[in-house]
Design a protein around this motif. Sequence first.
Motif, PDB file in Angstrom:
ATOM      1  N   VAL A 264      53.072  45.710  43.639  1.00 42.32           N
ATOM      2  CA  VAL A 264      53.477  44.297  43.589  1.00 42.32           C
ATOM      3  C   VAL A 264      52.926  43.534  44.787  1.00 42.32           C
ATOM      4  O   VAL A 264      52.441  42.395  44.656  1.00 42.32           O
ATOM      5  N   ARG A 268      50.414  40.336  44.393  1.00 41.60           N
ATOM      6  CA  ARG A 268      50.734  39.013  44.928  1.00 41.60           C
ATOM      7  C   ARG A 268      49.558  38.456  45.729  1.00 41.60           C
ATOM      8  O   ARG A 268      49.239  37.274  45.657  1.00 41.60           O
ATOM      9  N   ARG A 269      48.936  39.325  46.513  1.00 39.63           N
ATOM     10  CA  ARG A 269      47.771  38.884  47.297  1.00 39.63           C
ATOM     11  C   ARG A 269      46.595  38.548  46.393  1.00 39.63           C
ATOM     12  O   ARG A 269      45.777  37.685  46.717  1.00 39.63           O
TER      13      ARG A 269
END
Length: 590
Positions: A264, A268-269
């Motif tokens: 996750v 997200r990055r």
Amino acid sequence: MKQFLITVAGVFAGLLIFLIGVPFVLVVMAAGAASSSSTPQRAVLELDLRDSLSDQSPQNPFAGIGRRSASVMSVVEGLRRAQSDPKIKGLLIRLPEGGLEPGSADELRQAVLRFRASGKPVIAHSQGLYPSGVVTATYMLGTAADELWLQPGASFQVTGLSSQDLFLKRAFDRFGVKPQFEQRAEYKNAVNGYLYDDYTPAHREAQLSWMNSVYQSNLAAAASARKVDAAALRRTLEAGPYLAEEALSNRLVDRLGQVREAQVALMRRAGADAEIVEFEDYGPGRERGRAGAPSIALIEAEGAIVTGRDGGGNPFAGSSNIYSDDVAEAFYDAIKAKDVKAIVFRISSPGGSDTASEQILSAIRAAKAAGKPVVVSMGSYGASGGYWVATEASAIVAQPTTLTGSIGVFGGKFALGEALGRYGVDVRELNVGNPYAGAFSMGREFTPQERAAFARWMDNTYANFLTRVAVGRKLPPERVQQIARGHVWTGAQARELGLVDEVGGLYQAVDQAKRLANLSGEPRLRRMTPNASAFEALERMFGVSAASVRTLAAAAWIFGDPRASAIMDELAQARMRDGGALVLAPERFR
């Protein structure tokens, strides 16, 4: 009648291959095409190193079916492509719980650092590190990432390096087994487990020498990545073992978390709608560069060195041998290829046959004589026969922890007559000609004359090895005598001794080949490793005859699949040419 039965058998085999093999091959082709074009716009690669890791991909196209294991070379090439692929936004590495082979870990570490240099984030995640194998190499690889994560509550047992050896002498004495081996020289300890009940001084010295070198190399690389003093890191590690929370407080890892949390964090990055893509589904991609432009040939070989050709064996298992005919032929193909200006020979081998090694070395000499420099890139091993083949290369590149050298020979037999006699089994022999003809009978020990003759042969083989090293490495014979004697060195040690030219991996070898061939820009890396095609593997499996090939072609035509039909036509024509026939066929439309 015999010919009729052969034809029927061939037809049956052909139909079996068609009904099973052709659909499978077409599915694989379709899957490969799909995987190369289905990478999402925002992807995070997940590289799982928890399964077995070979140095190179298997030469058999069916090897590894049902398994999801990678090779060092496929990972290195895949990461090289991924670092410039705009769709790839990050990398997650799943570390094994035990040790990696040190040379493999070094190669992967360099690939990860190159990937990071492109500005893309890397997280390494561990579910625990245990003292199995060279676990310091696994930890070193983990520290190459931007962040090293450890699962909460997991063990962190990176406290050093251990090696175990079995010594069977007392058991052999008990059961009457008499090992009779010659070694050249005292450090050639591969058969010590048969001859002794403990380490000899030379064996202990050699073993501790490479172990300390590997340990120090791993610590130095990890300390550099963690930006701490190597001596301080060593003290902290050796004060363990730790649980995950203690490892975090000692700054041995960066964060605690489950693997899903690491996924996750990377997604997200990567941005909205990012997806995880398994590394095996991404793959190394195609060779870069324009066809016909100056290229560097890449020939790969892994395993024990033996004479002959790969006979196929189990088509669903990877070969564990290096076949001298196949490798030599690959070199001669590279010599004939006008676009090939240099050759990189990637080898990972603990040794093998001296005559097979000499055959491969002869092909390397031929390449150099044709004006094509040969650079050897060593993987985890380049020892004994694996070093013999490299001696006269234009340059040798090895990882700092590659186990190389072992310049020596051993040979012998087990005399089992007494052991078998205890169970009522008698071994008798008959010989014609020189009494030495029966020297290797398992029923008895060598006679003094046989032992002396065998020792002379061993001396001559060892002398040949020393000569290859002295000539190829341009070292005085007396110097080679000092550093040989069967001693195993790491790549870093071998570099200091003059046995290796450069410490590094595959792409350092490619750069070296480029310099030696005076090539500019980025030449194409053209893989010329001897590989069996899918249909060659099936042919070896079923022993397909010319009749069955014709049956296959007819069946493909009947079923109306143009791709299968075209493949069958090509295979049939190739077999006819091999049989001396003249085949007139139009070129395929491109």
